[in-house]
Write an enzyme that holds these catalytic residues in place. Sequence first.
Site, PDB file in Angstrom:
ATOM      1  CG  ASP A   3      -4.058  -8.617 -29.689  1.00 19.30           C
ATOM      2  OD1 ASP A   3      -3.721  -8.065 -30.137  1.00 19.30           O
ATOM      3  OD2 ASP A   3      -4.507  -8.892 -28.198  1.00 19.30           O
ATOM      4  CB  SER A   4      -0.749  -6.569 -28.569  1.00 23.52           C
ATOM      5  OG  SER A   4      -1.576  -6.078 -28.041  1.00 23.52           O
ATOM      6  CB  CYS A  67      -4.177  -7.294 -32.802  1.00 21.83           C
ATOM      7  SG  CYS A  67      -3.193  -5.149 -32.292  1.00 21.83           S
ATOM      8  CD  GLU A 150      -3.244  -7.812 -22.457  1.00 26.47           C
ATOM      9  OE1 GLU A 150      -2.169  -8.605 -22.352  1.00 26.47           O
ATOM     10  OE2 GLU A 150      -3.905  -8.285 -23.541  1.00 26.47           O
ATOM     11  CB  CYS A 182      -9.503  -2.187 -29.512  1.00 29.34           C
ATOM     12  SG  CYS A 182      -8.537  -3.042 -28.296  1.00 29.34           S
ATOM     13  CG  HIS A 184      -7.531  -6.077 -25.624  1.00 24.23           C
ATOM     14  ND1 HIS A 184      -6.833  -6.699 -26.294  1.00 24.23           N
ATOM     15  CD2 HIS A 184      -6.952  -6.064 -24.336  1.00 24.23           C
ATOM     16  CE1 HIS A 184      -5.228  -6.555 -26.645  1.00 24.23           C
ATOM     17  NE2 HIS A 184      -5.487  -6.989 -24.682  1.00 24.23           N
TER      18      HIS A 184
HETATM   19  N1  DGL Z   1      -5.686  -5.354 -29.398  1.00 24.47           N
HETATM   20  C1  DGL Z   1      -5.250  -4.346 -29.705  1.00 24.47           C
HETATM   21  C2  DGL Z   1      -6.254  -3.741 -30.911  1.00 24.47           C
HETATM   22  O1  DGL Z   1      -6.885  -4.357 -31.425  1.00 24.47           O
HETATM   23  C3  DGL Z   1      -4.891  -3.343 -29.121  1.00 24.47           C
HETATM   24  C4  DGL Z   1      -4.187  -4.019 -27.955  1.00 24.47           C
HETATM   25  C5  DGL Z   1      -3.011  -3.072 -27.090  1.00 24.47           C
HETATM   26  O2  DGL Z   1      -2.906  -1.712 -26.966  1.00 24.47           O
HETATM   27  O3  DGL Z   1      -2.127  -3.975 -27.307  1.00 24.47           O
HETATM   28  O4  DGL Z   1      -5.849  -2.754 -31.554  1.00 24.47           O
END
Ligand code: DGL
Length: 265
Positions: A3-4, A67, A150, A182, A184
């Site tokens: 993931d990011s 992600c 984050e 997402c 997150h």
């Molecule tokens: N967790 C990532 C997703 O599911 C995105 C997070 C980011 O913007 O870096 O899209």
Amino acid sequence: MFDSGFGGLTVARALIDLLPAEDLVYIGDTGRYPYGSKPLHEVRSHALELGHSLVDDFGVKAIVVACNTATAAAIDDLRSELAVPVIDVVRPGASALVRASRSGQVGVIGTVGTISSGAYPTAVAEVASSLGRDVDLTSAACPGFVEFVERGQTTGDEVTVLAERLLAPVRAAGVDTLLLGCTHYPFLARTIGDVMGPEVVLVSSADETAFAARERLGDLDLLRDDRARGTRRFLSSGDVDSFRELGSMLLGPELDATARWPLST
Ligand code: DGL
């Protein structure tokens, strides 16, 4: 899986719980996060680099793209370039969303990259047509949500104020089911649930992806004997100490060590 940053840990949590026998390698690309506001071609290049590294440097038997933005940007390229099965987060989430809705009025929230890619309208329309369902999808980008996670700030007035503003379109559409598109966002589920109200069902792509991974690995006869005990490795392209600190708060005790994932650039 990759993931990011910390978001994929929601998928890691679900995978560890569902498939405890499997060895897990997690890369959080915190050195280059966020993905959601970057052009998709840039995210695609990061995703391919991470995917190749998981296969070449760690010898993984399958990859979970934990992600949504990376899935939207790169899933076809990852599948055509990598010699292992690649499991994405978008299709399992879309499927769970359509199945969970009673009224057919559904919503998805995600990063700017994911929402502007159109990946969800396509996936939801395919699932709906395969199930003979009529659904109406409202999408909303939620810039700012990922940054809160984050920073480890998952509740509080600031998060609520932003959520009230960003969730207004899906509330106005009267959705009965909302997909957290997402990885997150499950960390913000309490605030999102509070703003949406108790009658709206929240669907997490993290849980659905773990089920999809189990099914796919099972179909390919790649599941490990469930008496085995899996190992877990966590790597970060950013600061490894802060990754371990916040990561263990978000994921739990399994994240007790973090190594550096070397960036090629
Ligand atoms: N967790 C990532 C997703 O599911 C995105 C997070 C980011 O913007 O870096 O899209």
